[in-house]
Design a protein around this motif. Structure first.
Motif, PDB file in Angstrom:
ATOM      1  N   ASP A 338      32.647  42.366  58.102  1.00 13.98           N
ATOM      2  CA  ASP A 338      33.734  43.153  57.526  1.00 13.98           C
ATOM      3  C   ASP A 338      34.530  42.333  56.520  1.00 13.98           C
ATOM      4  O   ASP A 338      34.902  42.827  55.457  1.00 13.98           O
ATOM      5  CB  ASP A 338      34.653  43.669  58.633  1.00 13.98           C
ATOM      6  CG  ASP A 338      35.703  44.624  58.106  1.00 13.98           C
ATOM      7  OD1 ASP A 338      35.336  45.738  57.701  1.00 13.98           O
ATOM      8  OD2 ASP A 338      36.881  44.258  58.098  1.00 13.98           O
ATOM      9  N   SER A 339      34.781  41.061  56.836  1.00 11.52           N
ATOM     10  CA  SER A 339      35.490  40.191  55.900  1.00 11.52           C
ATOM     11  C   SER A 339      34.661  39.957  54.644  1.00 11.52           C
ATOM     12  O   SER A 339      35.186  39.936  53.526  1.00 11.52           O
ATOM     13  CB  SER A 339      35.804  38.846  56.562  1.00 11.52           C
ATOM     14  OG  SER A 339      36.773  39.001  57.562  1.00 11.52           O
ATOM     15  N   VAL A 340      33.351  39.765  54.818  1.00 17.57           N
ATOM     16  CA  VAL A 340      32.481  39.535  53.664  1.00 17.57           C
ATOM     17  C   VAL A 340      32.417  40.787  52.794  1.00 17.57           C
ATOM     18  O   VAL A 340      32.350  40.695  51.556  1.00 17.57           O
ATOM     19  CB  VAL A 340      31.076  39.111  54.120  1.00 17.57           C
ATOM     20  CG1 VAL A 340      30.131  38.984  52.929  1.00 17.57           C
ATOM     21  CG2 VAL A 340      31.145  37.785  54.866  1.00 17.57           C
ATOM     22  N   GLU A 341      32.451  41.949  53.424  1.00 15.98           N
ATOM     23  CA  GLU A 341      32.470  43.192  52.641  1.00 15.98           C
ATOM     24  C   GLU A 341      33.636  43.198  51.656  1.00 15.98           C
ATOM     25  O   GLU A 341      33.488  43.588  50.490  1.00 15.98           O
ATOM     26  CB  GLU A 341      32.566  44.393  53.578  1.00 15.98           C
ATOM     27  CG  GLU A 341      32.625  45.728  52.853  1.00 15.98           C
ATOM     28  CD  GLU A 341      32.811  46.899  53.796  1.00 15.98           C
ATOM     29  OE1 GLU A 341      32.801  48.043  53.310  1.00 15.98           O
ATOM     30  OE2 GLU A 341      32.983  46.663  55.009  1.00 15.98           O
ATOM     31  N   LYS A 342      34.810  42.748  52.111  1.00 16.94           N
ATOM     32  CA  LYS A 342      35.974  42.698  51.232  1.00 16.94           C
ATOM     33  C   LYS A 342      35.742  41.726  50.081  1.00 16.94           C
ATOM     34  O   LYS A 342      36.131  41.988  48.941  1.00 16.94           O
ATOM     35  CB  LYS A 342      37.209  42.258  52.033  1.00 16.94           C
ATOM     36  CG  LYS A 342      37.489  43.055  53.296  1.00 16.94           C
ATOM     37  CD  LYS A 342      37.804  44.498  53.007  1.00 16.94           C
ATOM     38  CE  LYS A 342      38.379  45.218  54.222  1.00 16.94           C
ATOM     39  NZ  LYS A 342      37.480  45.239  55.382  1.00 16.94           N
ATOM     40  N   ALA A 343      35.098  40.595  50.370  1.00 16.28           N
ATOM     41  CA  ALA A 343      34.856  39.597  49.330  1.00 16.28           C
ATOM     42  C   ALA A 343      33.859  40.107  48.301  1.00 16.28           C
ATOM     43  O   ALA A 343      34.091  40.022  47.084  1.00 16.28           O
ATOM     44  CB  ALA A 343      34.360  38.299  49.963  1.00 16.28           C
ATOM     45  N   LEU A 344      32.727  40.655  48.752  1.00 18.99           N
ATOM     46  CA  LEU A 344      31.712  41.144  47.816  1.00 18.99           C
ATOM     47  C   LEU A 344      32.250  42.309  46.981  1.00 18.99           C
ATOM     48  O   LEU A 344      31.916  42.438  45.796  1.00 18.99           O
ATOM     49  CB  LEU A 344      30.468  41.576  48.581  1.00 18.99           C
ATOM     50  CG  LEU A 344      29.652  40.458  49.248  1.00 18.99           C
ATOM     51  CD1 LEU A 344      28.501  41.052  50.062  1.00 18.99           C
ATOM     52  CD2 LEU A 344      29.115  39.481  48.204  1.00 18.99           C
ATOM     53  N   ALA A 345      33.090  43.143  47.595  1.00 22.11           N
ATOM     54  CA  ALA A 345      33.639  44.290  46.866  1.00 22.11           C
ATOM     55  C   ALA A 345      34.563  43.870  45.734  1.00 22.11           C
ATOM     56  O   ALA A 345      34.848  44.659  44.823  1.00 22.11           O
ATOM     57  CB  ALA A 345      34.380  45.219  47.824  1.00 22.11           C
ATOM     58  N   ALA A 346      35.031  42.617  45.764  1.00 26.36           N
ATOM     59  CA  ALA A 346      35.948  42.132  44.722  1.00 26.36           C
ATOM     60  C   ALA A 346      35.219  41.774  43.439  1.00 26.36           C
ATOM     61  O   ALA A 346      35.866  41.557  42.408  1.00 26.36           O
ATOM     62  CB  ALA A 346      36.719  40.921  45.227  1.00 26.36           C
ATOM     63  N   PHE A 347      33.881  41.716  43.471  1.00 26.19           N
ATOM     64  CA  PHE A 347      33.104  41.303  42.296  1.00 26.19           C
ATOM     65  C   PHE A 347      32.024  42.343  42.017  1.00 26.19           C
ATOM     66  O   PHE A 347      31.207  42.637  42.895  1.00 26.19           O
ATOM     67  CB  PHE A 347      32.456  39.932  42.532  1.00 26.19           C
ATOM     68  CG  PHE A 347      33.431  38.874  42.971  1.00 26.19           C
ATOM     69  CD1 PHE A 347      34.321  38.315  42.060  1.00 26.19           C
ATOM     70  CD2 PHE A 347      33.479  38.452  44.287  1.00 26.19           C
ATOM     71  CE1 PHE A 347      35.232  37.358  42.463  1.00 26.19           C
ATOM     72  CE2 PHE A 347      34.376  37.492  44.697  1.00 26.19           C
ATOM     73  CZ  PHE A 347      35.262  36.945  43.781  1.00 26.19           C
ATOM     74  N   PRO A 348      31.979  42.897  40.800  1.00 21.81           N
ATOM     75  CA  PRO A 348      31.005  43.962  40.528  1.00 21.81           C
ATOM     76  C   PRO A 348      29.561  43.480  40.493  1.00 21.81           C
ATOM     77  O   PRO A 348      28.632  44.251  40.764  1.00 21.81           O
ATOM     78  CB  PRO A 348      31.448  44.504  39.162  1.00 21.81           C
ATOM     79  CG  PRO A 348      32.222  43.389  38.539  1.00 21.81           C
ATOM     80  CD  PRO A 348      32.882  42.662  39.658  1.00 21.81           C
ATOM     81  N   SER A 349      29.342  42.210  40.153  1.00 19.79           N
ATOM     82  CA  SER A 349      27.977  41.685  40.051  1.00 19.79           C
ATOM     83  C   SER A 349      28.044  40.169  39.907  1.00 19.79           C
ATOM     84  O   SER A 349      29.127  39.580  39.872  1.00 19.79           O
ATOM     85  CB  SER A 349      27.253  42.288  38.835  1.00 19.79           C
ATOM     86  OG  SER A 349      27.937  41.932  37.631  1.00 19.79           O
ATOM     87  N   GLY A 350      26.868  39.547  39.815  1.00 22.38           N
ATOM     88  CA  GLY A 350      26.804  38.122  39.518  1.00 22.38           C
ATOM     89  C   GLY A 350      27.262  37.210  40.627  1.00 22.38           C
ATOM     90  O   GLY A 350      27.773  36.121  40.363  1.00 22.38           O
ATOM     91  N   VAL A 351      27.054  37.618  41.892  1.00 21.62           N
ATOM     92  CA  VAL A 351      27.486  36.803  43.016  1.00 21.62           C
ATOM     93  C   VAL A 351      26.316  35.947  43.510  1.00 21.62           C
ATOM     94  O   VAL A 351      25.242  36.470  43.836  1.00 21.62           O
ATOM     95  CB  VAL A 351      28.015  37.671  44.167  1.00 21.62           C
ATOM     96  CG1 VAL A 351      28.395  36.796  45.366  1.00 21.62           C
ATOM     97  CG2 VAL A 351      29.216  38.497  43.712  1.00 21.62           C
ATOM     98  N   PHE A 352      26.544  34.650  43.573  1.00 20.64           N
ATOM     99  CA  PHE A 352      25.589  33.709  44.147  1.00 20.64           C
ATOM    100  C   PHE A 352      26.167  33.331  45.509  1.00 20.64           C
ATOM    101  O   PHE A 352      27.073  32.505  45.612  1.00 20.64           O
ATOM    102  CB  PHE A 352      25.405  32.512  43.211  1.00 20.64           C
ATOM    103  CG  PHE A 352      24.773  32.901  41.892  1.00 20.64           C
ATOM    104  CD1 PHE A 352      23.415  32.723  41.680  1.00 20.64           C
ATOM    105  CD2 PHE A 352      25.532  33.501  40.885  1.00 20.64           C
ATOM    106  CE1 PHE A 352      22.828  33.111  40.479  1.00 20.64           C
ATOM    107  CE2 PHE A 352      24.958  33.886  39.685  1.00 20.64           C
ATOM    108  CZ  PHE A 352      23.604  33.695  39.471  1.00 20.64           C
TER     109      PHE A 352
END
Length: 459
Positions: A338-352
């Motif tokens: 659930d915490s990671v969901e919040k983090a990934l949702a903050a960036f539209p793309s380009g996440v390593f």
């Protein structure tokens, strides 16, 4: 320190002599209590004895003499079964309480009007707690910050009408605080966590509800079924509730339009461009903090100025550095999906994405809808194979085993990606205990690795 005078002249048992336990023993002694303490750790017992605390095996004492058992929040109260000290206390009809309960009793006895803000929620409570303290300090108030966020509550100065205590409360701590009665209680959210200690979601949510049920004013983020039900129950009892929503308009409460924060439909602050309050989950945190501080009489212009200067919290979406288009984000505190969901949702793309560690129930399957934002995942620790199975065919990934290998690979790939913005994100979705003593140690190691990578790649 807050001396605990409410147990002056009475005998108490104490189990758990870690940081908060030892602070509790000292506070009880300073207030005149007769303390008998114990811990399973020989090193902890030795530290306590060196500090002047009487240590004895609580299996070999007369429990009828004790007025209370003070239990460390890390020790099971009910699930998976009560700790042996709890069973002994219950057999002798001795109440079992914690350090926050001792603080509440001291506040009632010495300064019942002393302002006290208590914060809980499965996720976001540390950021919200730190933000409330920051906003109050910015407004010129004296603040004592502690609880689950780090400093034991009884290590803080005593309650006083001129001092605001801002205290993060875990469900374990609330369970040991029957008279919890903050001036403002903040309830952020409920998602599955700690069910090994609470049995099921119904009990877990009910424990957290007690924080706002006893508050003079409740600030509730009504964005899940559990918190909405709590708000409805309190309102039905005619208790003051400030509703917070980051997912929809809330004409009679606190809400948002994108990164703009609204009170009763009127914009009072804008988080656009903020690196310390990035993402919708931090909009929720900011709204809840603003509502809590406003309930203590701080004006909206002062709140807006304070939000603009909040530096953020270590290990919570903490931007460590930026090199050109590559940003390095330390979200080591993200120990569940659930915490990671919040983090990934903050960036539209380009996440390593660097993920893994000691897995929690449910893994990362719930993140499937955000996998398109991930350019590549770098897996570490015990969760590597289970995470790889979930990502297989959906997200490119590499088995890295350790954080140093993962950071090196992720940083190199991000720098070579050519993307206008590339995010190297440590957001593990796991506990740290397979490779680190705690999430702070994991995040600090990541910080050092980022600094070393930047030094080796100048320009």
């Amino acid at each position: 320190m807050t001396p605990v005078a409410t147990f002056a002249g009475r005998a108490v048992a104490l189990f758990g002599l870690g940081g908060s336990g030892l602070a509790t023993a000292r506070a009880l002694l300073a207030g005149g209590a007769d303390v008998t303490a114990f811990d399973d750790s020989a090193a902890s017992r030795e530290r306590a004895e060196a500090a002047g605390v009487r240590v004895a095996d609580l299996r070999d004492v007369d429990w009828s003499a004790f007025a209370a058992l003070i239990l460390s929040p890390g020790v099971p109260l009910t699930h998976p079964e009560p700790h042996w000290t709890v069973k002994l206390a219950q057999a002798a009809s001795v109440p079992v309480i914690g350090d926050i309960e001792l603080f509440c009793r001291e506040r009632t006895a010495r300064a019942p009007l002393a302002p006290f803000v208590a914060i809980t929620g499965t996720n976001g409570k540390s950021t919200t707690t730190a933000l409330i303290a920051h906003l109050l300090t910015h407004a010129g108030r004296e603040v004592a910050l502690g609880g689950n966020i780090g400093t034991a509550i009884l290590s803080l100065p005593p309650p006083d009408v001129a001092r605001v205590h801002v205290v993060e409360c875990s469900s374990y701590q609330i369970d040991l605080t029957p008279s919890l009665n903050p001036t403002v209680g903040v309830f952020l959210n409920v998602t599955p966590d700690h069910l090994d200690r609470h049995g099921d979601m119904t009990h877990y949510a009910a424990v957290k509800e007690r924080l706002v049920a006893g508050a003079d004013i409740a600030v509730i983020a009504v964005e899940d079924d559990w918190t909405r039900a709590v708000a409805a129950r309190l309102e039905a009892d005619c208790k003051p509730v400030e509703r917070v929503r980051s997912d929809a308009a809330e004409a009679n409460g606190w809400s948002c339009e994108g990164a703009k924060l609204l009170r009763h439909g009127v914009v009072f602050a804008d988080l656009t461009g903020s690196s310390s309050l990035r993402g919708r989950h931090n909009v929720q945190n900011a709204l809840a903090a603003s509502a809590a501080v406003a309930a203590l009489g701080v004006g909206l212009p002062v709140i807006a100025a304070g939000l603009a200067t909040f530096p953020g919290l270590a290990h919570r979406m903490e931007q460590l550095a930026r090199r050109g288009p590559v940003a390095f984000i330390n979200d080591s505190k993200a120990t569940n999906a659930d915490s990671v969901e919040k983090a990934l949702a903050a960036f539209p793309s380009g996440v390593f994405w660097i993920a893994g560690g000691k897995a929690k129930a449910g893994g990362i399957a719930s993140l499937n809808g955000l996998f398109a934002r991930i350019s590549k995942a770098y897996l570490i620790g015990e969760a590597t194979e289970s995470f790889a199975a979930t990502l297989d065919g959906k997200v490119e990934y590499a088995r890295c085993d350790t954080l140093d290998r993962a950071l090196a690979a992720a940083a190199d790939d991000a720098a070579a990606s050519g993307l206008p913005e590339a995010i190297v994100l440590l957001s593990p979705a796991c506990a740290s205990f397979d490779q680190y003593p705690n999430f702070e140690a994991r995040g600090d190691h990541f910080r050092r690795l980022v600094a070393a990578w930047l030094a080796a790649h100048p320009g």
